[in-house]
Design an enzyme around this catalytic site. Sequence first.
Site, mmCIF file in Angstrom:
data_model
loop_
_atom_site.group_PDB
_atom_site.id
_atom_site.type_symbol
_atom_site.label_atom_id
_atom_site.label_comp_id
_atom_site.label_asym_id
_atom_site.label_seq_id
_atom_site.Cartn_x
_atom_site.Cartn_y
_atom_site.Cartn_z
ATOM 1 N N GLU A 40 84.855 94.230 77.992
ATOM 2 C CA GLU A 40 83.793 93.301 77.601
ATOM 3 C C GLU A 40 83.719 92.112 78.563
ATOM 4 O OE1 GLU A 40 81.382 93.566 75.506
ATOM 5 O OE2 GLU A 40 82.056 95.496 74.769
ATOM 6 N N TYR A 123 79.356 86.165 71.829
ATOM 7 C CA TYR A 123 79.053 87.585 72.059
ATOM 8 C C TYR A 123 80.334 88.412 72.144
ATOM 9 C CZ TYR A 123 78.160 91.907 74.451
ATOM 10 O OH TYR A 123 78.149 93.237 74.773
ATOM 11 N N ASP A 141 73.722 89.343 73.036
ATOM 12 C CA ASP A 141 73.567 88.887 74.415
ATOM 13 C C ASP A 141 72.088 89.075 74.777
ATOM 14 O OD1 ASP A 141 73.235 91.581 74.717
ATOM 15 O OD2 ASP A 141 74.729 91.828 76.301
#
Length: 356
Positions: A40, A123, A141
């Site tokens: 991520e 996020y 996002d």
Amino acid sequence: MSDPEIHHRAVESLLEWFDSRNRDVPSRGSEDPYAILVAEIMAQQTRIATVRPYFRKFLELFPTVEALADAEIDQVLKAWEGLGYYARAENLHKTAELVVSRHQGSIPSDVEALRALPGIGPYTAGALASIAFGQPEPALDGNTRRVLARLFDLEKPKARDLENAARELLAISPHHPGALNQALMDVGSTICLPRHPSCEQCPLNDPCLARARNTVADRPAPKPLPPKPDRHAAAAVIRKDELLFLWKRPSGGLLGGLWDFPHVAIENPKEAAAALEATIKSEWGLSISVGKKLQSVRHVFSHFRLQLELHEARWEGGAPQHEDLWQWARIEDLPNLAFPVAQHPLISDLVGTRRS
Ligand code: SF4
């Protein structure tokens, strides 16, 4: 179609579609919160295809959160070299240290605890909480926001509107928050593209309000982009016998933690030699004489374009004061150090000249 119907159809279609495809996202299929965290962080502002080889190499070098916490920051930055946004690597390293020292090596599952870690914003915290720990937390996002704005035909949605829309979808299928968030991310990054959405292939084609009302191109209403200013800088490749002077860019700043040649902002290329000699004397205490231009490099950053003139220079005397922020490096050692990508052609030339 009524609102509740749209929500139910959207969730059903997204989960079915996600189940039937096998997109090669780096951490996809993994349940290891550490691997999901690395993927991520790497994927922030970076294309999946670019991330893939970095992700594999990173996990080979640092297979656990403990291994990452034990690593030197220079090793971490070297593994990140070329991926950009280096503050991410520094924050990931600090996060690993805190997970080991504060959370006994287990990445926390709670959104608030995740957000207290460096570099983890709403996020990433939502993505981790939902994918790694099955919590019904939104992961918003630019991509997922665009999909939601189009799905519900919202012209200028506020952050709160989109979060509510995402929470309403998650509430319909509380047992699959990770799959639902990833399906929204995938639709946003591969199908519902800003300029050329492929509505015919989209799992949300049926419930999508913007498609039905023919407002897709205006959802969300585009914001005008500020122009990117041009900046100019000169850098000095300072030689002292067989050694080159390098400084370490400050942690947390632009390209933080990477090694670089000392440079100075200039208005006009004609000022380069005088500006370099004066600045390098005042900031590092080195007297140098600047010679011919070696290379001119153009590099586009997120907020400006940089024209960098690299000059050769000779050390004439003096020594820097700050202990850790500089080194005299041998040319053959340059490939082992992490540099900004803009300097790679020069490094190749220097090393190549040395070998030939
Ligand atoms: S149908 Fe079109 S506009 Fe709607 S979510 Fe899918 S790609 Fe985006």
